[in-house]
Design a protein around this motif. Structure first.
Motif, mmCIF file in Angstrom:
data_model
loop_
_atom_site.group_PDB
_atom_site.id
_atom_site.type_symbol
_atom_site.label_atom_id
_atom_site.label_comp_id
_atom_site.label_asym_id
_atom_site.label_seq_id
_atom_site.Cartn_x
_atom_site.Cartn_y
_atom_site.Cartn_z
ATOM 1 N N ALA A 219 0.824 -1.206 0.000
ATOM 2 C CA ALA A 219 0.000 0.000 0.000
ATOM 3 C C ALA A 219 0.862 1.261 0.000
ATOM 4 O O ALA A 219 0.539 2.241 -0.686
ATOM 5 N N ALA A 220 1.952 1.245 0.758
ATOM 6 C CA ALA A 220 2.850 2.403 0.776
ATOM 7 C C ALA A 220 3.446 2.636 -0.606
ATOM 8 O O ALA A 220 3.528 3.779 -1.077
ATOM 9 N N LEU A 221 3.832 1.559 -1.280
ATOM 10 C CA LEU A 221 4.377 1.696 -2.630
ATOM 11 C C LEU A 221 3.321 2.230 -3.597
ATOM 12 O O LEU A 221 3.615 3.071 -4.448
ATOM 13 N N GLU A 222 2.111 1.738 -3.464
ATOM 14 C CA GLU A 222 1.030 2.141 -4.370
ATOM 15 C C GLU A 222 0.682 3.619 -4.260
ATOM 16 O O GLU A 222 0.122 4.188 -5.201
ATOM 17 N N THR A 223 1.017 4.265 -3.153
ATOM 18 C CA THR A 223 0.745 5.697 -3.035
ATOM 19 C C THR A 223 1.571 6.508 -4.027
ATOM 20 O O THR A 223 1.222 7.641 -4.343
ATOM 21 N N GLY A 224 2.697 5.941 -4.471
ATOM 22 C CA GLY A 224 3.589 6.667 -5.369
ATOM 23 C C GLY A 224 4.453 7.699 -4.677
ATOM 24 O O GLY A 224 5.205 8.422 -5.320
ATOM 25 N N VAL A 225 4.385 7.744 -3.371
ATOM 26 C CA VAL A 225 5.126 8.751 -2.602
ATOM 27 C C VAL A 225 6.556 8.300 -2.304
ATOM 28 O O VAL A 225 7.463 9.117 -2.218
ATOM 29 N N PHE A 226 6.769 6.988 -2.186
ATOM 30 C CA PHE A 226 8.048 6.471 -1.705
ATOM 31 C C PHE A 226 8.733 5.578 -2.737
ATOM 32 O O PHE A 226 8.074 4.796 -3.416
ATOM 33 N N PRO A 227 10.062 5.652 -2.804
ATOM 34 C CA PRO A 227 10.791 4.738 -3.685
ATOM 35 C C PRO A 227 10.910 3.351 -3.037
ATOM 36 O O PRO A 227 11.012 3.234 -1.817
ATOM 37 N N ASP B 200 -0.077 6.451 12.356
ATOM 38 C CA ASP B 200 0.520 7.758 12.616
ATOM 39 C C ASP B 200 1.676 7.959 11.652
ATOM 40 O O ASP B 200 2.600 7.152 11.618
ATOM 41 N N VAL B 201 1.624 9.017 10.861
ATOM 42 C CA VAL B 201 2.687 9.346 9.921
ATOM 43 C C VAL B 201 3.407 10.582 10.446
ATOM 44 O O VAL B 201 2.777 11.625 10.657
ATOM 45 N N ALA B 202 4.703 10.456 10.664
ATOM 46 C CA ALA B 202 5.479 11.564 11.219
ATOM 47 C C ALA B 202 6.776 11.747 10.435
ATOM 48 O O ALA B 202 7.387 10.776 9.980
ATOM 49 N N GLU B 203 7.171 12.999 10.283
ATOM 50 C CA GLU B 203 8.437 13.299 9.620
ATOM 51 C C GLU B 203 9.612 13.080 10.565
ATOM 52 O O GLU B 203 9.529 13.377 11.757
ATOM 53 N N ARG C 136 1.012 13.530 3.517
ATOM 54 C CA ARG C 136 1.102 12.680 4.722
ATOM 55 C C ARG C 136 -0.265 12.105 5.069
ATOM 56 O O ARG C 136 -0.396 10.934 5.430
ATOM 57 N N ARG C 137 -1.300 12.915 4.946
ATOM 58 C CA ARG C 137 -2.658 12.460 5.233
ATOM 59 C C ARG C 137 -3.087 11.376 4.239
ATOM 60 O O ARG C 137 -3.702 10.378 4.613
ATOM 61 N N ARG C 138 -2.761 11.554 2.973
ATOM 62 C CA ARG C 138 -3.108 10.565 1.945
ATOM 63 C C ARG C 138 -2.445 9.227 2.234
ATOM 64 O O ARG C 138 -3.066 8.165 2.099
ATOM 65 N N VAL C 139 -1.185 9.262 2.645
ATOM 66 C CA VAL C 139 -0.476 8.031 3.007
ATOM 67 C C VAL C 139 -1.160 7.374 4.207
ATOM 68 O O VAL C 139 -1.417 6.166 4.207
ATOM 69 N N GLY D 118 10.868 10.776 5.560
ATOM 70 C CA GLY D 118 11.804 11.874 5.403
ATOM 71 C C GLY D 118 11.079 13.204 5.299
ATOM 72 O O GLY D 118 9.891 13.272 4.957
ATOM 73 N N GLU D 119 11.792 14.248 5.591
ATOM 74 C CA GLU D 119 11.232 15.602 5.561
ATOM 75 C C GLU D 119 10.821 16.001 4.151
ATOM 76 O O GLU D 119 11.358 15.492 3.173
ATOM 77 N N GLY D 120 9.852 16.907 4.083
ATOM 78 C CA GLY D 120 9.541 17.537 2.820
ATOM 79 C C GLY D 120 8.191 17.223 2.222
ATOM 80 O O GLY D 120 7.787 17.876 1.270
#
Length: 131
Positions: free
Chosen positions: A28-36, A106-109, A77-80, A69-71
């Motif tokens: 699911a994390a990969l499918e968001t397209g946010v993370f390599p 909980d998603v935190a930088e 973050r909410r979408r993830v 990671g930051e940024g």
């Protein structure tokens, strides 16, 4: 890079397969397209010592902590968090109907000031992808 840590109460192991949660949340994390892919780490930790709510031994929990990671902006973050919660809810739907179950994401930088990293995973994955 996210680090996804799934903590779960030991009384869930007969109903919820920890490795299945690891695989489903990782995907699911990969499918968001946010993370390599090379930056993603997902793991589960069984908790043998816990109290949930009134201490009823049937009560259980799964807490998913995601450190990124930051940024990324708040909307990302909410979408993830929502994507991961949807998977968590799906994977535990039957258990949720039968017993007290607390689910959290909980998603935190990560503060990059003192967060050091070294890895060779990006290069290794690129090398594997070449024909």
């Amino acid at each position: 890079m996210p680090h996804i840590v799934i903590e779960y109460s030991a009384n869930l192991e007969d109903e919820v397969r920890p490795m299945r949660l690891v695989e489903a949340l990782h995907a699911a994390a990969l499918e968001t397209g946010v993370f390599p892919l090379a930056g993603l780490r997902t793991r589960a930790a069984r908790r043998d010592l816990y109290l949930v709510a009134d201490g009823d031994p049937e009560n259980a929990f799964i807490a998913v902590s995601v450190r990124i990671g930051e940024g990324r902006d708040a909307a990302t973050r909410r979408r993830v968090a929502e994507a991961l919660m949807a998977v968590l809810e799906r994977e535990t739907a039957e258990t949720f109907q039968r017993r007290g179950l607390a689910l959290s994401v909980d998603v935190a930088e990560i503060d990059g000031t003192a967060s050091l990293k070294t890895n060779n995973l990006h290069e290794r994955l690129k090398a594997r992808a070449k024909p």
